[in-house]
Design a protein around this motif. Structure first.
Motif, mmCIF file in Angstrom:
data_model
loop_
_atom_site.group_PDB
_atom_site.id
_atom_site.type_symbol
_atom_site.label_atom_id
_atom_site.label_comp_id
_atom_site.label_asym_id
_atom_site.label_seq_id
_atom_site.Cartn_x
_atom_site.Cartn_y
_atom_site.Cartn_z
ATOM 1 N N ALA A 59 0.221 -25.299 -17.378
ATOM 2 C CA ALA A 59 -0.402 -25.318 -18.706
ATOM 3 C C ALA A 59 -1.924 -25.241 -18.587
ATOM 4 C CB ALA A 59 0.013 -26.577 -19.466
ATOM 5 N N TRP A 60 -2.485 -26.006 -17.661
ATOM 6 C CA TRP A 60 -3.935 -25.964 -17.458
ATOM 7 C C TRP A 60 -4.380 -24.570 -17.056
ATOM 8 C CZ3 TRP A 60 -7.154 -29.544 -19.089
ATOM 9 C CH2 TRP A 60 -6.714 -30.862 -19.200
ATOM 10 N N ILE A 61 -3.667 -23.944 -16.111
ATOM 11 C CA ILE A 61 -4.031 -22.601 -15.648
ATOM 12 C C ILE A 61 -3.923 -21.599 -16.799
ATOM 13 C CG2 ILE A 61 -3.321 -20.712 -14.129
ATOM 14 C CD1 ILE A 61 -2.639 -22.895 -12.021
ATOM 15 N N THR A 62 -2.899 -21.735 -17.614
ATOM 16 C CA THR A 62 -2.726 -20.833 -18.762
ATOM 17 C C THR A 62 -3.873 -20.993 -19.752
ATOM 18 O OG1 THR A 62 -0.336 -20.870 -18.481
ATOM 19 C CG2 THR A 62 -1.154 -20.211 -20.639
ATOM 20 N N LEU A 63 -4.299 -22.224 -19.995
ATOM 21 C CA LEU A 63 -5.439 -22.432 -20.904
ATOM 22 C C LEU A 63 -6.704 -21.793 -20.356
ATOM 23 C CD1 LEU A 63 -4.935 -26.087 -22.132
ATOM 24 C CD2 LEU A 63 -4.871 -23.992 -23.502
ATOM 25 N N LEU A 64 -6.968 -21.981 -19.066
ATOM 26 C CA LEU A 64 -8.152 -21.366 -18.471
ATOM 27 C C LEU A 64 -8.075 -19.841 -18.569
ATOM 28 C CD1 LEU A 64 -8.728 -23.548 -15.283
ATOM 29 C CD2 LEU A 64 -9.979 -23.631 -17.452
ATOM 30 N N TRP A 65 -6.873 -19.294 -18.388
ATOM 31 C CA TRP A 65 -6.669 -17.848 -18.474
ATOM 32 C C TRP A 65 -7.035 -17.319 -19.861
ATOM 33 C CZ3 TRP A 65 -3.158 -15.230 -21.593
ATOM 34 C CH2 TRP A 65 -2.998 -13.867 -21.321
ATOM 35 N N ALA A 66 -6.814 -18.113 -20.884
ATOM 36 C CA ALA A 66 -7.096 -17.699 -22.258
ATOM 37 C C ALA A 66 -8.589 -17.708 -22.582
ATOM 38 C CB ALA A 66 -6.364 -18.606 -23.244
ATOM 39 N N LEU A 67 -9.380 -18.427 -21.800
ATOM 40 C CA LEU A 67 -10.810 -18.591 -22.097
ATOM 41 C C LEU A 67 -11.667 -17.552 -21.372
ATOM 42 C CD1 LEU A 67 -11.025 -22.484 -21.807
ATOM 43 C CD2 LEU A 67 -10.591 -21.099 -23.855
ATOM 44 N N ARG A 68 -12.572 -16.940 -22.091
ATOM 45 C CA ARG A 68 -13.420 -15.885 -21.516
ATOM 46 C C ARG A 68 -14.210 -16.360 -20.291
ATOM 47 N NH1 ARG A 68 -13.820 -11.211 -24.244
ATOM 48 N NH2 ARG A 68 -13.083 -11.213 -26.382
ATOM 49 N N ASN A 69 -14.770 -17.544 -20.363
ATOM 50 C CA ASN A 69 -15.638 -18.022 -19.282
ATOM 51 C C ASN A 69 -14.875 -18.639 -18.118
ATOM 52 O OD1 ASN A 69 -17.849 -17.232 -20.800
ATOM 53 N ND2 ASN A 69 -18.039 -19.219 -21.776
ATOM 54 N N ARG A 98 -7.864 -17.738 -9.693
ATOM 55 C CA ARG A 98 -7.978 -18.415 -8.387
ATOM 56 C C ARG A 98 -6.958 -19.537 -8.273
ATOM 57 N NH1 ARG A 98 -14.245 -18.586 -8.988
ATOM 58 N NH2 ARG A 98 -14.792 -16.636 -7.991
ATOM 59 N N PHE A 99 -6.919 -20.394 -9.296
ATOM 60 C CA PHE A 99 -6.006 -21.535 -9.246
ATOM 61 C C PHE A 99 -4.540 -21.117 -9.201
ATOM 62 C CE2 PHE A 99 -9.391 -24.307 -11.417
ATOM 63 C CZ PHE A 99 -9.792 -24.852 -10.214
ATOM 64 N N ALA A 100 -4.248 -19.930 -9.688
ATOM 65 C CA ALA A 100 -2.865 -19.442 -9.673
ATOM 66 C C ALA A 100 -2.434 -18.982 -8.278
ATOM 67 C CB ALA A 100 -2.705 -18.298 -10.676
ATOM 68 N N ARG A 101 -3.380 -18.735 -7.396
ATOM 69 C CA ARG A 101 -3.044 -18.319 -6.028
ATOM 70 C C ARG A 101 -2.431 -19.490 -5.261
ATOM 71 N NH1 ARG A 101 -8.830 -15.847 -4.723
ATOM 72 N NH2 ARG A 101 -8.737 -14.080 -6.148
ATOM 73 N N GLN A 102 -1.502 -19.163 -4.383
ATOM 74 C CA GLN A 102 -0.832 -20.191 -3.582
ATOM 75 C C GLN A 102 -1.833 -21.006 -2.765
ATOM 76 O OE1 GLN A 102 2.386 -20.658 -4.096
ATOM 77 N NE2 GLN A 102 2.343 -22.466 -2.825
ATOM 78 N N SER A 103 -2.856 -20.359 -2.206
ATOM 79 C CA SER A 103 -3.836 -21.064 -1.370
ATOM 80 C C SER A 103 -4.703 -22.032 -2.176
ATOM 81 C CB SER A 103 -4.717 -20.069 -0.619
ATOM 82 O OG SER A 103 -5.418 -19.240 -1.523
ATOM 83 N N TRP A 104 -4.874 -21.772 -3.473
ATOM 84 C CA TRP A 104 -5.690 -22.632 -4.331
ATOM 85 C C TRP A 104 -4.856 -23.642 -5.100
ATOM 86 C CZ3 TRP A 104 -11.028 -22.474 -6.021
ATOM 87 C CH2 TRP A 104 -11.822 -21.642 -5.239
#
Length: 132
Positions: free
Chosen positions: A78-88, A95-101
């Motif tokens: 949910a956090w990653i999805t919210l960040l994805w929605a924001l321009r900045n 990055r956070f969606a990558r396995q290494s991150w």
């Protein structure tokens, strides 16, 4: 594949604890951010009067984002999805969606969630104190 031309634009709803001051401040911050995708912040306590697929207890247990296409994201997703929605912040979401991150993302969002839960406990403890 491009979206169907008649398809409604994607919209996200973030369900937050309306009794949590910290959560309400984060919701206000989200509302002020420039967005690629519309984000509506809704107090989880109102879920019973909406079309949300989860009950209030489930929404209060873990950050939840529902999408207009029917998708449900919980916790770190949910956090990653919210960040994805924001321009900045879209770059950060990728990055956070990558396995290494992912471990970093889980730690960061667990800390933010922990702050929210701590403020909730403090509010409840303060409310339970008898007034002099």
């Amino acid at each position: 594949m491009p979206a169907h031309p008649d398809a409604a634009p994607l919209c996200l709803t973030v369900w937050f604890d309306g009794d949590c001051g910290f959560c309400a401040r984060v919701a206000k911050w989200l509302e002020r951010q420039p967005k690629f995708v519309a984000v509506n912040c809704v107090a989880a306590q109102t879920a019973g009067t909406s079309s949300c697929p989860l009950n209030t207890a489930e929404l209060l247990d873990k950050l939840t984002v529902t999408a207009s296409d029917g998708a449900v994201y919980r916790g770190t997703n949910a956090w990653i999805t919210l960040l994805w929605a924001l321009r900045n912040y879209r770059r950060w979401s990728l990055r956070f969606a990558r396995q290494s991150w992912r471990p970093w993302a889980e730690d960061l969002f667990a800390t933010i969630t922990g702050v929210a839960k701590l403020t909730q406990r403090q509010r409840k403890a303060h409310a339970a104190k008898p007034s002099p």
